[in-house]
Design a protein around this motif. Structure first.
Motif, PDB file in Angstrom:
ATOM      1  N   GLU A   1      -0.268   1.493  -0.334  1.00  0.00           N
ATOM      2  CA  GLU A   1       0.930   2.151   0.474  1.00  0.00           C
ATOM      3  C   GLU A   1       1.615   2.225  -0.897  1.00  0.00           C
ATOM      4  O   GLU A   1       3.344   2.676  -0.509  1.00  0.00           O
ATOM      5  CB  GLU A   1       1.290   0.031   0.337  1.00  0.00           C
ATOM      6  CG  GLU A   1       0.958  -1.114   1.436  1.00  0.00           C
ATOM      7  CD  GLU A   1       1.948  -1.918   1.649  1.00  0.00           C
ATOM      8  OE1 GLU A   1       3.050  -2.019   0.809  1.00  0.00           O
ATOM      9  OE2 GLU A   1       1.499  -2.137   2.718  1.00  0.00           O
TER      10      GLU A   1
ATOM     11  N   ALA B   1       7.443   2.963   7.977  1.00  0.00           N
ATOM     12  CA  ALA B   1       5.832   2.394   6.943  1.00  0.00           C
ATOM     13  C   ALA B   1       6.302   1.229   6.833  1.00  0.00           C
ATOM     14  O   ALA B   1       6.095  -0.068   6.903  1.00  0.00           O
ATOM     15  CB  ALA B   1       6.184   3.790   6.106  1.00  0.00           C
TER      16      ALA B   1
ATOM     17  N   SER C   1      -4.795  -2.394   0.277  1.00  0.00           N
ATOM     18  CA  SER C   1      -3.209  -2.416   1.297  1.00  0.00           C
ATOM     19  C   SER C   1      -2.976  -1.748   0.411  1.00  0.00           C
ATOM     20  O   SER C   1      -2.070  -0.702   0.300  1.00  0.00           O
ATOM     21  CB  SER C   1      -3.675  -3.314   2.077  1.00  0.00           C
ATOM     22  OG  SER C   1      -2.251  -3.259   2.615  1.00  0.00           O
TER      23      SER C   1
ATOM     24  N   ARG D   1       4.731  -3.010   7.658  1.00  0.00           N
ATOM     25  CA  ARG D   1       4.282  -3.861   6.458  1.00  0.00           C
ATOM     26  C   ARG D   1       5.162  -4.754   7.329  1.00  0.00           C
ATOM     27  O   ARG D   1       4.568  -5.823   6.570  1.00  0.00           O
ATOM     28  CB  ARG D   1       4.958  -2.638   5.083  1.00  0.00           C
ATOM     29  CG  ARG D   1       4.130  -2.005   4.873  1.00  0.00           C
ATOM     30  CD  ARG D   1       5.415  -1.604   3.188  1.00  0.00           C
ATOM     31  NE  ARG D   1       4.320  -0.215   3.216  1.00  0.00           N
ATOM     32  CZ  ARG D   1       4.761   0.825   2.051  1.00  0.00           C
ATOM     33  NH1 ARG D   1       6.413   0.160   2.064  1.00  0.00           N
ATOM     34  NH2 ARG D   1       3.981   1.868   1.776  1.00  0.00           N
TER      35      ARG D   1
ATOM     36  N   TYR E   1       0.918   6.027  -0.493  1.00  0.00           N
ATOM     37  CA  TYR E   1       2.059   6.725   0.865  1.00  0.00           C
ATOM     38  C   TYR E   1       3.475   6.830   0.116  1.00  0.00           C
ATOM     39  O   TYR E   1       4.080   7.375   0.372  1.00  0.00           O
ATOM     40  CB  TYR E   1       1.758   5.455   1.514  1.00  0.00           C
ATOM     41  CG  TYR E   1       2.249   6.576   3.143  1.00  0.00           C
ATOM     42  CD1 TYR E   1       1.941   6.711   3.475  1.00  0.00           C
ATOM     43  CD2 TYR E   1       3.491   5.446   3.157  1.00  0.00           C
ATOM     44  CE1 TYR E   1       2.990   7.426   4.802  1.00  0.00           C
ATOM     45  CE2 TYR E   1       4.188   6.444   4.749  1.00  0.00           C
ATOM     46  CZ  TYR E   1       3.776   7.339   5.103  1.00  0.00           C
ATOM     47  OH  TYR E   1       4.464   7.786   6.357  1.00  0.00           O
ATOM     48  N   ASP E   2       4.316   5.285  -0.650  1.00  0.00           N
ATOM     49  CA  ASP E   2       4.959   5.627  -1.109  1.00  0.00           C
ATOM     50  C   ASP E   2       5.361   6.547  -1.834  1.00  0.00           C
ATOM     51  O   ASP E   2       6.261   6.964  -1.988  1.00  0.00           O
ATOM     52  CB  ASP E   2       5.856   4.402  -1.897  1.00  0.00           C
ATOM     53  CG  ASP E   2       5.551   3.680  -0.391  1.00  0.00           C
ATOM     54  OD1 ASP E   2       5.605   3.379   0.733  1.00  0.00           O
ATOM     55  OD2 ASP E   2       6.036   2.221  -0.453  1.00  0.00           O
TER      56      ASP E   2
END
Length: 78
Positions: A34, A71, A30, A75, A37-38
């Motif tokens: 993240e 996002a 995960s 989160r 994706y960032d």
């Protein structure tokens, strides 16, 4: 045939250990997702800044910011 209490304790301990390992691996995946994706959002924002027309640039950057907010909201969920 008699049951040995140490065997059942060992089996439960093994199962808990496996569950712990799986949860650590899942949380690691995960975190990697993240970060990826960032990084993708940052790349997209840089691409937006190279747009020639101001309206296109503004629309593109606003889409990136919307994705960032979504996002962060995901989160923040328990």
């Amino acid at each position: 045939m008699t049951r040995h209490p140490t065997r059942s304790v060992l089996a439960v301990s093994t199962q808990l250990g496996l569950l712990l390992c799986l949860s650590i691996v899942a949380s690691g995946c995960s975190a990697v997702a993240e970060v990826a994706y960032d990084a993708g959002l940052e790349h997209e924002e840089e691409k937006c800044k190279r747009e020639f027309s101001m309206p296109d640039r503004t629309e593109c950057i606003s889409g990136v910011q919307r994705s960032e907010r979504q996002a962060e909201a995901l989160r923040g969920q328990p």
